[in-house]
Design an enzyme around this catalytic site. Structure first.
Site, short mmCIF file in Angstrom:
data_model
loop_
_atom_site.label_atom_id
_atom_site.label_comp_id
_atom_site.label_asym_id
_atom_site.label_seq_id
_atom_site.Cartn_x
_atom_site.Cartn_y
_atom_site.Cartn_z
N GLY A 206 36.04 -47.73 78.57
CA GLY A 206 35.22 -48.36 77.22
C GLY A 206 34.32 -49.43 77.56
O GLY A 206 33.96 -49.53 78.74
N ASN A 207 33.89 -50.12 76.47
CA ASN A 207 33.01 -51.53 76.74
C ASN A 207 33.68 -52.37 75.67
O ASN A 207 34.19 -52.10 74.59
CB ASN A 207 31.61 -50.91 76.70
CG ASN A 207 31.04 -50.38 75.37
OD1 ASN A 207 31.13 -51.25 74.45
ND2 ASN A 207 30.99 -49.11 75.52
N ARG A 208 32.92 -53.58 75.62
CA ARG A 208 33.42 -54.73 74.83
C ARG A 208 32.80 -54.84 73.68
O ARG A 208 32.60 -55.88 72.92
CB ARG A 208 33.28 -55.89 75.73
CG ARG A 208 34.33 -56.10 76.74
CD ARG A 208 34.56 -57.40 77.35
NE ARG A 208 33.79 -57.79 78.30
CZ ARG A 208 33.02 -58.88 78.48
NH1 ARG A 208 33.52 -60.01 77.57
NH2 ARG A 208 32.42 -59.37 79.47
#
Ligand code: CTP
Length: 398
Positions: A206-208
């Site tokens: 995923g990412n932030r």
């Protein structure tokens, strides 16, 4: 959301009056100018000093203050909206029958603005035929009544009658009374949030991205009058606006699938999602065990959703894309503008203070197809979303 709006907040005697303080703060934070009017019983539940300090206006609680008469007619005419929260069983009954034995009722009867009634009471009172009839009468006079919620009540019982939460009252009021029309008739699509690319049944890449900016954009478009489709990855928060069509997805492939169906019918696309550029080539059916001392995951590219829509763009469609860069910002943003066939790219340069995932502020530069570049100051994401939507409104007029 409510800049320049004038609101009278009427509070009657109910234990739910403590929530009125939170509501007052939210209304003020959203930009409204709020004056509070209390019934005599409300003063037992909430302190006028707290309300006057927060609202920066004296609290009106009597028809006559000393030798001075409270001008309830002026207050009723001053407001763009009157919210009665909480509206107790007693106050509802008096409103329905036009009684006027306190200043809150006098302001209500003189109000020329829309009125939002937010009831709060015990469940049996809520279900009583007299209350039902009073609410029907109030609705027939053109008042808007928010439903109560199911939950724990002051009596210790659990059931209907709980006052709506302050956040929901704010959204309801904004949605029903302050929606603008400069994008009325326009259909807009927004992608927002991160995507999660599964590796095995328990892990993902995923990412932030928090999705805050995409959400703020969808809400600003909706409040400008547009019909909004929000295609959202897994985000911290969903939109509370009932009028926004929300399509929840997890992966880049799911996001593309949803967008592909919607895009041909849109006038405007805002591509704000932080879509994963790569996804695992295979999905392990079982949880991967740490049996070896080295492991690698083979990744394959995902579809560039913005580029796909850009290349399928029809003459009347307008595309706003985003670029998150850490180096060669302008050159990279211009490259994305051209390669993805967008009409404008909004650049977030991560090296600027106050910019980035999870931050409440953002500082952007817009690069347009016509070769313009517009650098905007640092501002909070809500204000930025509004400014971008106003900017789009002007562009779409031309
Ligand atoms: N975008 C998209 N689909 C993808 C990747 C990106 O729709 N698979 C969109 C984003 O929503 C954004 C724009 O493309 O509007 C640019 O995203 P960004 O992450 O800045 O750049 P990338 O195109 O992914 O390129 P790079 O990661 O190499 O900077």
């Amino acid at each position: 959301m409510l800049e320049g709006k004038k609101i009278v907040l009427g509070i009657s005697g109910s234990i739910a009056a403590y929530k009125s303080i939170v509501l007052l703060r939210l209304l003020i934070k959203a930009g409204a100018d709020v004056q509070c009017v209390l019934t005599p019983a409300a003063k037992d539940f909430v302190s006028p000093l707290v309300l006057s300090t927060l609202s920066k206006h004296p609290v009106v609680s009597q028809l006559q203050e000393g030798e001075e008469w409270s001008n309830h007619v002026a207050l009723g005419r001053w407001a763009d909206l009157m919210i009665l929260a909480p509206a107790s069983c007693n106050t509802l009954a008096k409103m329905a029958h036009g009684l006027c034995d306190n200043v809150l009722l006098a302001v209500y009867l003189s109000a020329t603005c829309p009125v939002l009634v937010v009831p709060a009471m015990d469940e049996d009172m809520w279900h009583h035929p007299a209350t039902r009839a009073n609410l029907q009468t109030l609705a027939s006079y053109g008042n808007n009544v928010m439903p109560t919620q199911h939950g724990e009540l002051a009596s210790g019982l659990v059931g209907m009658g709980r006052m709506a939460e302050p956040e929901d009252i704010l959204v309801f009021a904004t949605e029903h009374f302050f929606r603008q029309s400069f994008l009325a008739g326009k259909k807009a699509l927004v992608t927002a949030g991160p995507t999660h690319e599964p590796i095995d049944p328990v892990r993902f890449i995923g990412n932030r991205s928090s999705g805050k900016m995409g959400l703020a954009l969808a809400e600003a478009l909706y409040l400008a009058g547009a019909e909004v489709q929000l295609v959202a990855g897994p985000m911290e928060r969903n939109t509370a606006f009932k009028g926004i069509q929300q399509h929840k997805v997890n992966t880049a492939a799911e996001m593309f699938q949803a967008v592909e169906k919607l895009w041909p019918h849109q006038d405007l696309g805002i591509f704000n999602a932080a879509v994963a550029d790569f996804t695992p080539a295979t999905l392990a059916a079982e949880k991967i065990k740490k049996s070896q001392d080295h492991m690698s995951i083979s990744l394959v590219p995902t579809t560039d959703i913005l580029a796909a829509c850009g290349h399928a763009k029809q003459a009347q469609q307008f595309i706003m894309g985003f670029a998150l860069e850490t180096e060669n910002e302008s050159a990279n943003a211009t490259l994305k503008l051209n390669n993805k066939n967008a009409d404008v790219i909004v650049l977030n340069a991560l090296r600027h203070e106050g910019v980035g995932f999870g931050a409440d502020t953002n500082r952007v530069t817009l690069f347009t197809k016509g070769g313009e570049s517009l650098a905007w100051d640092l501002m909070d994401k809500q204000t930025l979303a509004q400014k971008l939507v106003w900017w789009l409104g002007e562009k779409l007029k031309k």
